[in-house]
Design a protein around this motif. Structure first.
Motif, PDB file in Angstrom:
ATOM      1  N   PHE A 192       0.839  -1.206   0.000  1.00 15.03           N
ATOM      2  CA  PHE A 192       0.000   0.000   0.000  1.00 15.03           C
ATOM      3  C   PHE A 192       0.868   1.247   0.000  1.00 15.03           C
ATOM      4  CE2 PHE A 192      -3.295  -2.945   1.013  1.00 15.03           C
ATOM      5  CZ  PHE A 192      -4.490  -2.329   0.674  1.00 15.03           C
ATOM      6  N   ILE A 193       0.870   1.947  -1.127  1.00 22.02           N
ATOM      7  CA  ILE A 193       1.645   3.177  -1.225  1.00 22.02           C
ATOM      8  C   ILE A 193       1.010   4.278  -0.386  1.00 22.02           C
ATOM      9  CG2 ILE A 193       0.461   4.234  -3.214  1.00 22.02           C
ATOM     10  CD1 ILE A 193       3.266   4.875  -4.335  1.00 22.02           C
ATOM     11  N   SER A 194      -0.259   4.090   0.003  1.00 17.80           N
ATOM     12  CA  SER A 194      -0.962   5.057   0.844  1.00 17.80           C
ATOM     13  C   SER A 194      -0.584   4.905   2.321  1.00 17.80           C
ATOM     14  CB  SER A 194      -2.480   4.898   0.682  1.00 17.80           C
ATOM     15  OG  SER A 194      -2.871   3.551   0.901  1.00 17.80           O
ATOM     16  N   ASN A 195       0.141   3.831   2.670  1.00 16.10           N
ATOM     17  CA  ASN A 195       0.636   3.626   4.029  1.00 16.10           C
ATOM     18  C   ASN A 195       2.051   4.213   4.120  1.00 16.10           C
ATOM     19  OD1 ASN A 195       2.388   1.933   5.961  1.00 16.10           O
ATOM     20  ND2 ASN A 195       0.314   1.457   6.642  1.00 16.10           N
ATOM     21  N   GLU A 239       4.939   1.681   4.380  1.00 13.62           N
ATOM     22  CA  GLU A 239       5.074   0.821   3.207  1.00 13.62           C
ATOM     23  C   GLU A 239       5.504   1.624   1.975  1.00 13.62           C
ATOM     24  OE1 GLU A 239       3.329  -3.258   3.242  1.00 13.62           O
ATOM     25  OE2 GLU A 239       1.747  -2.069   2.334  1.00 13.62           O
ATOM     26  N   GLU A 240       5.099   2.881   1.906  1.00 11.93           N
ATOM     27  CA  GLU A 240       5.567   3.745   0.817  1.00 11.93           C
ATOM     28  C   GLU A 240       7.093   3.820   0.844  1.00 11.93           C
ATOM     29  OE1 GLU A 240       5.223   8.431  -0.632  1.00 11.93           O
ATOM     30  OE2 GLU A 240       4.926   7.870   1.463  1.00 11.93           O
ATOM     31  N   LYS A 241       7.661   3.977   2.042  1.00 12.63           N
ATOM     32  CA  LYS A 241       9.113   4.043   2.190  1.00 12.63           C
ATOM     33  C   LYS A 241       9.766   2.736   1.755  1.00 12.63           C
ATOM     34  CE  LYS A 241      12.644   5.302   5.603  1.00 12.63           C
ATOM     35  NZ  LYS A 241      12.889   5.681   7.024  1.00 12.63           N
ATOM     36  N   LEU A 242       9.152   1.599   2.115  1.00 16.48           N
ATOM     37  CA  LEU A 242       9.672   0.286   1.727  1.00 16.48           C
ATOM     38  C   LEU A 242       9.660   0.110   0.217  1.00 16.48           C
ATOM     39  CD1 LEU A 242       8.408  -2.644   4.001  1.00 16.48           C
ATOM     40  CD2 LEU A 242      10.762  -2.100   3.343  1.00 16.48           C
TER      41      LEU A 242
END
Length: 448
Positions: A352-355, A358-361
């Motif tokens: 989820f790029i909205s998280n 997780e975006e950072k990952l």
């Protein structure tokens, strides 16, 4: 009576003065706020962002070739982008003397004959009103999707995998909290996956989108079909209305409605992406629905959906080793990119790029490699167990070793997947009562 005449005269003078002041402003009701240029292998797209809905006209001139676009009642106070060497169809975009006062005239200096497709787009997502200018080459064939060179494997063909990077160009996909565009993440992971596929003897990757440009859903599958792909995998990064959801998931085609709220969100996002990329694609895609309904009756669709589901299960098992999972089983939605009846297809949401976490990952190169390797491992394992009859994998399948010496990291599930057999058959062949393996132990591998 004299007083009335004076008042009427004053009103008339005020009206004339107001008209003289107001008329100049009517010439520039609209405004071009920015101009963006998107090159692709076989076309160039120029997008004009405007304050309000554009009124426009256009025509083509020869000797030299030029496309002229007139914006009615529009200000021209905007910086035009430089045209780089990536653009094979246009040399320059410049202003010219307007047709009428208060209008704006743009001239495209064209390098070769083109077919212009020009249309307006209404506000959606991060964009306001836009005018899109698509230029398609006439005298040369559209560029094929980028592929690796076919290796000489003595007449036995490669298994071809289409690795589709979601979104691109005018369509950024979802946007993360720190401003990360999904289109960049999907392209990076897709290229890493394609590199792994191309390094495997007997496999070859096709990239329907190899750069930052928009490709319609039906064009992606058309390019895959031209390259005679055996499997189609679309790479995406998920998003939702809140930042809490996280984890990867794998989607396969549903001929009904999505089976979850996230699924409904994805279906809606796909339609939204069509609007971002170009309204014309929405109309063209709906024209294929009749063909889809007819094709569903064909056994090919059943085979494609079955294959997609089997690969999805395998990928989920591999992904959970390297990342958090949003769903542990395949999810179902009616997604246009999966609707090709003759090509088994899946869509992988890598996270989820909205998280924020997780975006950072997803931006991390090491994590992208892990995701790519997990997907590759599953696809390779599936086709080693189920190779097309005319493929190199089919040729070498009988040479699978009968014995395997257990190494660190081996397990029954890993070996079963590697050699294309079930755990039950492995245990039966080695008369095992438990799932415990000992390093150095020699196992008999039954023929699948």
């Amino acid at each position: 009576m004299r007083s009335l005449k004076i008042n009427i005269t004053k009103i008339f003078i005020v009206f004339i003065c107001y008209s003289c002041i107001a008329i100049p402003f009517s010439y520039a009701q609209n405004k071009i706020t920015s101009v963006r240029v998107w090159p692709s292998p076989d076309s160039t797209r120029v997008v004009f962002d405007l304050k309000t809905k554009p009124e426009y006209s256009y025509f083509v001139l020869k000797k030299p070739l030029r496309l002229v676009v007139d914006f009615k009642n529009t200000s021209q106070k905007v910086k035009l982008p430089k045209v780089t060497k990536e653009h094979q169809l246009i040399k320059k975009v410049r202003f010219s003397s307007p047709k009428k006062k208060g209008w704006t005239r743009l001239v495209f200096e064209i390098l070769e004959p083109v077919k212009p497709v020009i249309f307006a787009l209404t506000p959606t997502g991060p964009y306001k009103d836009r005018l899109v200018v698509d230029l398609f080459a006439i005298n040369k064939k559209p560029a094929k999707a980028i592929v690796a060179k076919n290796r000489d494997i003595r007449g036995n063909r490669d298994i071809v995998i289409a690795v589709d990077a979601g979104h691109g160009g005018e369509d950024p996909g979802s946007i993360g909290p720190s401003g990360t565009y999904e289109k960049y993440i999907t392209l990076q992971i897709s290229k890493r996956l394609a590199k792994l596929i191309n390094a495997e003897k007997g496999m070859r990757a096709v990239l329907p989108r190899s750069g930052d440009y928009y490709v319609k859903n039906n064009t992606r599958t058309v390019r895959a079909r031209k390259n005679k792909v055996d499997f189609f995998i679309s790479i995406h990064a998920d998003a939702f209305t809140s930042p809490q959801p996280r984890g990867a998931s794998v989607w396969v085609l549903s001929l009904g409605r999505a089976n979850s709220e996230i699924g409904k969100w994805i279906e809606s996002s796909e339609k939204h992406s069509d609007l971002l990329g170009g309204a014309a694609s929405v109309l063209k895609d709906t024209a294929n629905e009749k063909y889809l309904v007819q094709a569903v009756l064909d056994m090919k669709m059943d085979h494609s959906m079955k294959t997609g589901s089997e690969v999805a299960v395998s990928i989920l098992k591999e992904l959970k080793k390297v990342t958090k999972m949003h769903k542990k089983t395949p999810q179902y939605a009616s997604l246009g990119v999966l609707k090709s009846p003759d090509i088994p297809s899946i869509l992988v949401e890598t996270g989820f790029i909205s998280n924020p976490a997780e975006e950072k990952l997803l931006k991390n190169a090491s994590h992208q490699n892990k995701l790519a390797k997990a997907i590759f491992t599953s696809i390779r394992s599936y086709f080693k167990s189920n190779p097309p009859d005319d493929s190199y994998f089919a040729k070498v399948k009988p040479s699978i070793p009968e014995q395997h010496k257990v190494k660190s990291g081996d397990s029954l599930s890993v070996l079963a997947q590697r050699y294309g057999v079930t755990i039950t058959k492995l245990k039966q062949a080695n008369k095992m009562k438990s799932n415990t393996l000992i390093i150095g132990q020699s196992l008999t591998i039954p023929r699948s």
